[in-house]
Write an enzyme that holds these catalytic residues in place. Structure first.
Site, PDB file in Angstrom:
ATOM      1  N   HIS A 131      36.181  64.283  26.749  1.00 27.34           N
ATOM      2  CA  HIS A 131      35.306  65.437  26.594  1.00 27.34           C
ATOM      3  C   HIS A 131      34.172  65.303  27.603  1.00 27.34           C
ATOM      4  O   HIS A 131      33.038  64.986  27.243  1.00 27.34           O
ATOM      5  CB  HIS A 131      34.734  65.514  25.173  1.00 27.34           C
ATOM      6  N   TRP A 142      31.252  71.143  24.951  1.00 29.09           N
ATOM      7  CA  TRP A 142      31.333  72.301  24.043  1.00 29.09           C
ATOM      8  C   TRP A 142      30.457  73.470  24.522  1.00 29.09           C
ATOM      9  O   TRP A 142      30.453  74.512  23.883  1.00 29.09           O
ATOM     10  CB  TRP A 142      30.932  71.896  22.620  1.00 29.09           C
ATOM     11  N   GLU A 194      43.154  71.137  23.845  1.00 26.89           N
ATOM     12  CA  GLU A 194      42.748  72.305  23.033  1.00 26.89           C
ATOM     13  C   GLU A 194      42.267  73.461  23.907  1.00 26.89           C
ATOM     14  O   GLU A 194      41.394  74.233  23.516  1.00 26.89           O
ATOM     15  CB  GLU A 194      41.673  71.902  22.000  1.00 26.89           C
ATOM     16  N   TRP A 199      36.480  76.666  22.818  1.00 26.69           N
ATOM     17  CA  TRP A 199      35.275  75.888  22.500  1.00 26.69           C
ATOM     18  C   TRP A 199      34.941  74.804  23.526  1.00 26.69           C
ATOM     19  O   TRP A 199      33.994  74.049  23.321  1.00 26.69           O
ATOM     20  CB  TRP A 199      35.393  75.280  21.088  1.00 26.69           C
ATOM     21  N   TYR A 265      44.339  71.142  12.899  1.00 28.24           N
ATOM     22  CA  TYR A 265      43.584  70.611  11.750  1.00 28.24           C
ATOM     23  C   TYR A 265      43.710  71.542  10.551  1.00 28.24           C
ATOM     24  O   TYR A 265      43.898  72.755  10.724  1.00 28.24           O
ATOM     25  CB  TYR A 265      42.105  70.487  12.114  1.00 28.24           C
ATOM     26  N   GLU A 303      46.346  65.422  18.029  1.00 28.19           N
ATOM     27  CA  GLU A 303      45.270  65.202  17.041  1.00 28.19           C
ATOM     28  C   GLU A 303      45.580  66.002  15.797  1.00 28.19           C
ATOM     29  O   GLU A 303      46.033  67.141  15.889  1.00 28.19           O
ATOM     30  CB  GLU A 303      43.942  65.794  17.528  1.00 28.19           C
ATOM     31  N   TRP A 334      42.295  61.974  13.487  1.00 25.40           N
ATOM     32  CA  TRP A 334      41.003  61.889  14.154  1.00 25.40           C
ATOM     33  C   TRP A 334      40.120  60.827  13.512  1.00 25.40           C
ATOM     34  O   TRP A 334      40.490  60.178  12.549  1.00 25.40           O
ATOM     35  CB  TRP A 334      40.347  63.278  14.208  1.00 25.40           C
ATOM     36  N   HIS A 343      32.491  62.923   7.883  1.00 25.80           N
ATOM     37  CA  HIS A 343      33.405  63.192   9.000  1.00 25.80           C
ATOM     38  C   HIS A 343      34.402  62.037   9.141  1.00 25.80           C
ATOM     39  O   HIS A 343      34.176  61.083   9.872  1.00 25.80           O
ATOM     40  CB  HIS A 343      32.565  63.350  10.276  1.00 25.80           C
TER      41      HIS A 343
HETATM   42  C1  BMA Z   1      34.773  65.836  17.587  1.00 27.47           C
HETATM   43  C2  BMA Z   1      33.860  65.213  16.562  1.00 27.47           C
HETATM   44  C3  BMA Z   1      32.602  64.788  17.261  1.00 27.47           C
HETATM   45  C4  BMA Z   1      32.949  63.844  18.434  1.00 27.47           C
HETATM   46  C5  BMA Z   1      33.974  64.467  19.347  1.00 27.47           C
HETATM   47  C6  BMA Z   1      34.439  63.554  20.461  1.00 27.47           C
HETATM   48  O1  BMA Z   1      35.954  66.282  16.991  1.00 27.47           O
HETATM   49  O2  BMA Z   1      34.481  64.096  15.977  1.00 27.47           O
HETATM   50  O3  BMA Z   1      31.735  64.159  16.354  1.00 27.47           O
HETATM   51  O4  BMA Z   1      31.789  63.531  19.159  1.00 27.47           O
HETATM   52  O5  BMA Z   1      35.096  64.870  18.591  1.00 27.47           O
HETATM   53  O6  BMA Z   1      35.023  62.385  19.983  1.00 27.47           O
END
Ligand code: BMA
Length: 373
Positions: A131, A142, A194, A199, A265, A303, A334, A343
């Site tokens: 990311h 994001w 994704e 997003w 998910y 994932e 995840w 989480h």
């Molecule tokens: C997302 C969440 C975030 C995380 C990101 C990268 O789905 O789990 O908290 O920072 O992934 O791992």
């Protein structure tokens, strides 16, 4: 006579060579990187062969931290609950590109390298997501406030040179993943995932299909051909799609992908959400496995999960019945965030879904670390 003998010898040798080649072709799957290391080719082939044995259990960040703990040597939520480690471990490279010492979930890259080595030594597999930040705004992946990021980093774009520097850091990282003998560790790179969602800065509303494909191709060609990174298998993993047409709309082509996957998910906690997930998993498993069969790629689940696992039969009643219908290489759940108590996607000791998870991993075709030795 002598001439005849020589001709016969040549004919015999070439016939033998042809046969040899045919045998190799039948048994050898070649990754898209024609210069992939021997270990990478072997891993790719092993993954195909293992499809008949079952589905490997994967977990993001499993060795680095878990629900309410961080960096305890050898600890793993999966091991705490089941007594064994996962067969696949996911890692996240976000912030490597900006030269940070630790990733966006607070794992030091130096630790991540050690974990990757430990995992390789124990015979499990490493897969990496990335990311990377939004280069234009300096915010996270994001940040979708504007729709020109991809365009500006492609060749000729104003951010291209800077992006190449980011790719250099990614290349350096992969080239530094070595085993005890200094041999490169083969790993999976599931980048720009994704992207059928909207997003991330590389998402469906932020770039055209053509721009996305160019981004992918540019990245592969830079890492593989310019930086000589030859220990990667490339995984393509959109979020859920409705059919093969949508799945392939942004697909960069068979010459640029080794593994076909998807991310999905449970969208909430209601019965309806669960039904939606089951249907989405079924449809996407069908899309991915069908396309894998046609193209000769390896199918897997990039994932998945249900945050907080409020349904204590999630693993055996929801996940297993659907994945069991298909041949896929692994399923990656995840992360269990150390810093956000709600989480998490796999149970920790004492969690109401633990018993169900134990049952799930002991099923014949769910493969843990010990099952793949
Ligand atoms: C997302 C969440 C975030 C995380 C990101 C990268 O789905 O789990 O908290 O920072 O992934 O791992």
């Amino acid at each position: 006579m002598k001439k005849k003998l020589i001709l016969a010898a040549i004919a015999f040798t070439s016939l033998f060579a042809c046969k040899q080649k045919a045998v190799e072709e039948i048994h050898t799957k070649q990754p898209i990187d024609k210069n992939a290391t021997a270990e990478t080719v072997r891993l790719y082939n092993t993954l195909f062969e293992r499809l008949d044995k079952g589905i490997m259990l994967g977990h993001q960040d499993d060795l680095a931290y878990g629900h309410s703990w961080y960096k305890e040597a050898g600890r793993s939520d999966v091991k705490d609950v089941t007594g064994d480690y996962p067969a696949v471990f996911g890692w996240e490279l976000g912030h490597l590109e900006i030269g940070a010492e630790f990733n966006l979930d607070s794992i030091y890259f130096s630790d991540m390298k050690r974990y990757a080595q430990d995992i390789h030594r124990m015979g499990s597999i490493n897969t990496f997501s990335w990311h990377g930040d939004n280069m234009v705004t300096g915010n996270t992946a994001w940040d979708c406030a504007q729709d020109t990021v991809v365009k500006t980093i492609l060749a000729g774009g104003i951010n291209h040179d800077q992006y190449i520097k980011w790719l250099d850091r990614v290349a350096d990282f992969f080239l530094d993943l070595k085993d005890d003998n200094g041999v490169l560790i083969p790993v999976v790179f599931r980048m720009y995932h994704e992207h059928t969602g909207d997003w991330f800065w590389w998402g469906s509303k932020q770039c055209t299909p053509e721009e996305y494909k160019q981004l992918w191709i540019m990245t592969v060609e830079y890492l593989r051909d310019k930086r000589n990174v030859h220990n990667l298998l490339y995984a393509y993993s959109p979020s859920e799609t409705k059919d093969e047409v949508e799945y392939l709309e942004r697909y960069p082509g068979d010459d640029y992908v080794d593994i076909v996957a998807y991310d999905s998910y449970v969208p909430g906690k209601t019965t309806e959400d669960i039904e939606k997930y089951k249907a989405g998993m079924d449809r996407n498993l069908q899309i991915v496995t069908n396309y894998a069969n046609k193209s000769g790629k390896l199918p897997t689940i990039g994932e998945t999960g249900m945050e907080g696992i409020p349904d204590s039969t999630y693993f055996t009643e929801i996940v297993y019945p659907v994945i069991n219908k298909y041949k896929i290489s692994w399923i990656l759940f995840w992360r269990n965030a150390w810093e956000k108590p709600e989480h998490y996607y796999l149970p920790f000791e004492g969690h109401p879904a633990s018993e169900d998870f134990k049952k799930f991993v002991s099923l014949e075709n769910i493969l843990m670390n010990k099952d793949i030795q």
